[in-house]
Scaffold this motif. Sequence first.
Motif, PDB file in Angstrom:
ATOM      1  N   GLY A  61       1.985  33.008   7.265  1.00 53.23           N
ATOM      2  CA  GLY A  61       1.519  34.061   7.930  1.00 53.23           C
ATOM      3  C   GLY A  61       1.947  33.908   9.580  1.00 53.23           C
ATOM      4  O   GLY A  61       2.306  34.831  10.151  1.00 53.23           O
ATOM      5  N   GLN A  68      -4.399  34.154   0.368  1.00 50.56           N
ATOM      6  CA  GLN A  68      -4.070  35.620   1.471  1.00 50.56           C
ATOM      7  C   GLN A  68      -4.727  35.161   2.765  1.00 50.56           C
ATOM      8  O   GLN A  68      -4.306  35.809   3.708  1.00 50.56           O
ATOM      9  CB  GLN A  68      -4.481  36.890   0.862  1.00 50.56           C
ATOM     10  CG  GLN A  68      -4.384  38.000   1.630  1.00 50.56           C
ATOM     11  CD  GLN A  68      -3.063  38.563   1.851  1.00 50.56           C
ATOM     12  OE1 GLN A  68      -2.059  37.840   1.199  1.00 50.56           O
ATOM     13  NE2 GLN A  68      -2.559  39.236   2.805  1.00 50.56           N
ATOM     14  N   CYS A  85      -3.570  35.561   6.581  1.00 56.23           N
ATOM     15  CA  CYS A  85      -4.152  36.363   7.700  1.00 56.23           C
ATOM     16  C   CYS A  85      -4.606  35.405   8.945  1.00 56.23           C
ATOM     17  O   CYS A  85      -4.138  36.037  10.034  1.00 56.23           O
ATOM     18  CB  CYS A  85      -5.292  37.074   7.076  1.00 56.23           C
ATOM     19  SG  CYS A  85      -5.051  38.216   5.724  1.00 56.23           S
ATOM     20  N   GLY A 110      -5.092  41.637  13.481  1.00 56.13           N
ATOM     21  CA  GLY A 110      -5.193  40.114  12.808  1.00 56.13           C
ATOM     22  C   GLY A 110      -6.606  39.717  12.255  1.00 56.13           C
ATOM     23  O   GLY A 110      -6.746  39.379  11.239  1.00 56.13           O
ATOM     24  N   ASN A 124      -7.663  41.641   9.549  1.00 55.28           N
ATOM     25  CA  ASN A 124      -7.014  41.174   8.264  1.00 55.28           C
ATOM     26  C   ASN A 124      -8.002  40.243   7.822  1.00 55.28           C
ATOM     27  O   ASN A 124      -8.053  39.971   6.488  1.00 55.28           O
ATOM     28  CB  ASN A 124      -5.758  40.886   8.678  1.00 55.28           C
ATOM     29  CG  ASN A 124      -4.754  40.439   7.326  1.00 55.28           C
ATOM     30  OD1 ASN A 124      -5.285  41.227   6.301  1.00 55.28           O
ATOM     31  ND2 ASN A 124      -3.524  40.836   7.466  1.00 55.28           N
ATOM     32  N   VAL A 125      -8.256  39.211   8.858  1.00 55.30           N
ATOM     33  CA  VAL A 125      -9.013  38.115   8.178  1.00 55.30           C
ATOM     34  C   VAL A 125     -10.367  38.546   7.680  1.00 55.30           C
ATOM     35  O   VAL A 125     -10.814  38.108   6.865  1.00 55.30           O
ATOM     36  CB  VAL A 125      -9.522  37.180   9.487  1.00 55.30           C
ATOM     37  CG1 VAL A 125     -10.382  35.858   9.226  1.00 55.30           C
ATOM     38  CG2 VAL A 125      -8.066  36.385   9.774  1.00 55.30           C
ATOM     39  N   THR A 167     -10.155  40.213   4.138  1.00 55.19           N
ATOM     40  CA  THR A 167      -9.925  39.291   3.370  1.00 55.19           C
ATOM     41  C   THR A 167     -11.037  38.447   2.859  1.00 55.19           C
ATOM     42  O   THR A 167     -11.223  37.966   1.819  1.00 55.19           O
ATOM     43  CB  THR A 167      -8.693  38.312   3.637  1.00 55.19           C
ATOM     44  OG1 THR A 167      -7.647  39.136   3.937  1.00 55.19           O
ATOM     45  CG2 THR A 167      -8.323  37.352   2.540  1.00 55.19           C
ATOM     46  N   VAL A 226      -5.297  47.973   7.937  1.00 55.67           N
ATOM     47  CA  VAL A 226      -5.545  46.522   7.630  1.00 55.67           C
ATOM     48  C   VAL A 226      -6.681  45.983   6.632  1.00 55.67           C
ATOM     49  O   VAL A 226      -6.405  45.451   5.783  1.00 55.67           O
ATOM     50  CB  VAL A 226      -5.130  45.889   8.793  1.00 55.67           C
ATOM     51  CG1 VAL A 226      -5.315  44.378   8.773  1.00 55.67           C
ATOM     52  CG2 VAL A 226      -3.814  46.342   9.591  1.00 55.67           C
ATOM     53  N   SER A 233      -6.375  44.497   3.101  1.00 56.79           N
ATOM     54  CA  SER A 233      -6.764  43.041   2.970  1.00 56.79           C
ATOM     55  C   SER A 233      -7.861  43.015   1.708  1.00 56.79           C
ATOM     56  O   SER A 233      -8.149  41.974   1.389  1.00 56.79           O
ATOM     57  CB  SER A 233      -7.396  42.510   4.231  1.00 56.79           C
ATOM     58  OG  SER A 233      -8.456  43.339   4.842  1.00 56.79           O
ATOM     59  N   GLY A 283      -3.320  43.287  -0.484  1.00 57.34           N
ATOM     60  CA  GLY A 283      -2.965  41.795   0.102  1.00 57.34           C
ATOM     61  C   GLY A 283      -3.246  40.564  -0.838  1.00 57.34           C
ATOM     62  O   GLY A 283      -2.074  40.068  -1.071  1.00 57.34           O
TER      63      GLY A 283
END
Length: 487
Positions: free
Chosen positions: A60, A179, A183, A328, A331-332, A335, A390, A394, A398
């Motif tokens: 990443g 994943q 992220c 970002g 995304n975290v 996920t 995103v 995720s 993802g």
Amino acid sequence: MGGRESVQSLNGSSAKNRSLRAQTSDDDPEDLETAKIQAKSSGNVYPYVGVACLGALLFGYHLGVVNGALEYLSKDLGIAENTVLQGWVVSALLAGATIGSFTGGLLADKFGRTKTFMLDVIPLAAGTFLCGIAKSVETMIVGRVLAGVGIGISSAIVPLYISEISPTEIRGTLGSVNQLSICIGILAALVAGLPLAGNPLWWRTMFTIALVPSVLLAVGMAFSPESPRWLYQQGRIAEAEASVKRLFGKERVAEVMGDQDAAGRVSSEPEAGWLDLFSIRYRKVVSVGAALFLFQQFAGINAVVYYSTSVFRTAGITSDVAASALVGAANVIGTTVAISLMDKQGRKSLLITSFAGMGASMLLLSLTFSWRALSPYSGTLAVLGTVLYVLSFSLGAGPVPALLLPEIFASRIRAKAMALSLGTHWIANFVIGLYFLSVVNRFGLSTVYLGFGSVCVLAVMYVSGNVVETKGRSLEEIELALTSPAS
């Protein structure tokens, strides 16, 4: 583990354990306490999953680091006016990753999973060092290619290793940590770019600090157990049992080795060659792997990651690095939610929900950049659409492919099939990274995003008809269900 009776006993033990887990919801407190005692284990898989995920973290980070740094390194290296060379700085990583993903499968089969991780640190560290000291665009591109080879190998072996060392009941959760680490790496790269405005040479530090997790990965893998499934395939039974004991505890050695024996009796062929992947027996399941990664890429995710700063600038957002950091963070967060759902909702339903949400978000983004009535709100809608996209990505598109593929691939083709699928992923990634801006300049951002949305719709249809659910089933059970006996 000698005769038929012992194997039947071991398989019976495995079945009883699974049955016990399924029944606990209706049992009385005394039975629940018994189940908890039985579930206790002297092994611990979590530290080794954490070490493996350093490879995903680097994956990443190297993907995201060029986002904020590109403008500054372009001025420093004298290519500020050359968009072609800037495109090669972005895409050289992806070209190297394509090579690395195929190489990773070969190395993992020949030397084992942990030794492949340690070998992987060589191109990772060398590429990182060259990028940090680059005085010319040629050195930068060579460094990016080497780093790409490293993350290509990582992309193949991190999910492979995690799937092979994880207990069935939490394999989805642990597989999703791969994943999440990617992220976090992307987010770390975006945050690392924040000092650039005050220090234009900071981009060199951004690249160089990736040496730290590379060294930690090598050291950590030197003390990590080898995949018991790989050891079993090599005929190193005693070492496989020792590995299972370290990972799951001595209480589960008989159960896990019994599953290996059962799968081995049905599928005792030698390791598969590359051409075997295209045989009638395997080509359908291999095509699912390639298709999932193609849909993942052509649905637009890496175009969003690579060029989010440019998109936000077009929409009038002044702090583009901060806006990308928001992406970002989304995304975290997404996920993290997916991790909690993976072993409850299942892989297939999360994929369908994810691609549907991505398609809706792309439609919103397309309208944002084409409908004049929305012009006063284009900045807000661009950020909102990108963040929703995103988040949707995720939740399923993802984390699921890299988790699902080691589950559905038979043990004798697993490493090579992963390599082929990841190779498809990186080729698609490379093409998008190289041509996205050119295509946008020709057709417009709205049309391109509408195209991405159409891919998402096709993905929903494909997943509905071709992907099987794997939650709650051991790798050996999945292999026996999906693989017909060789003719």
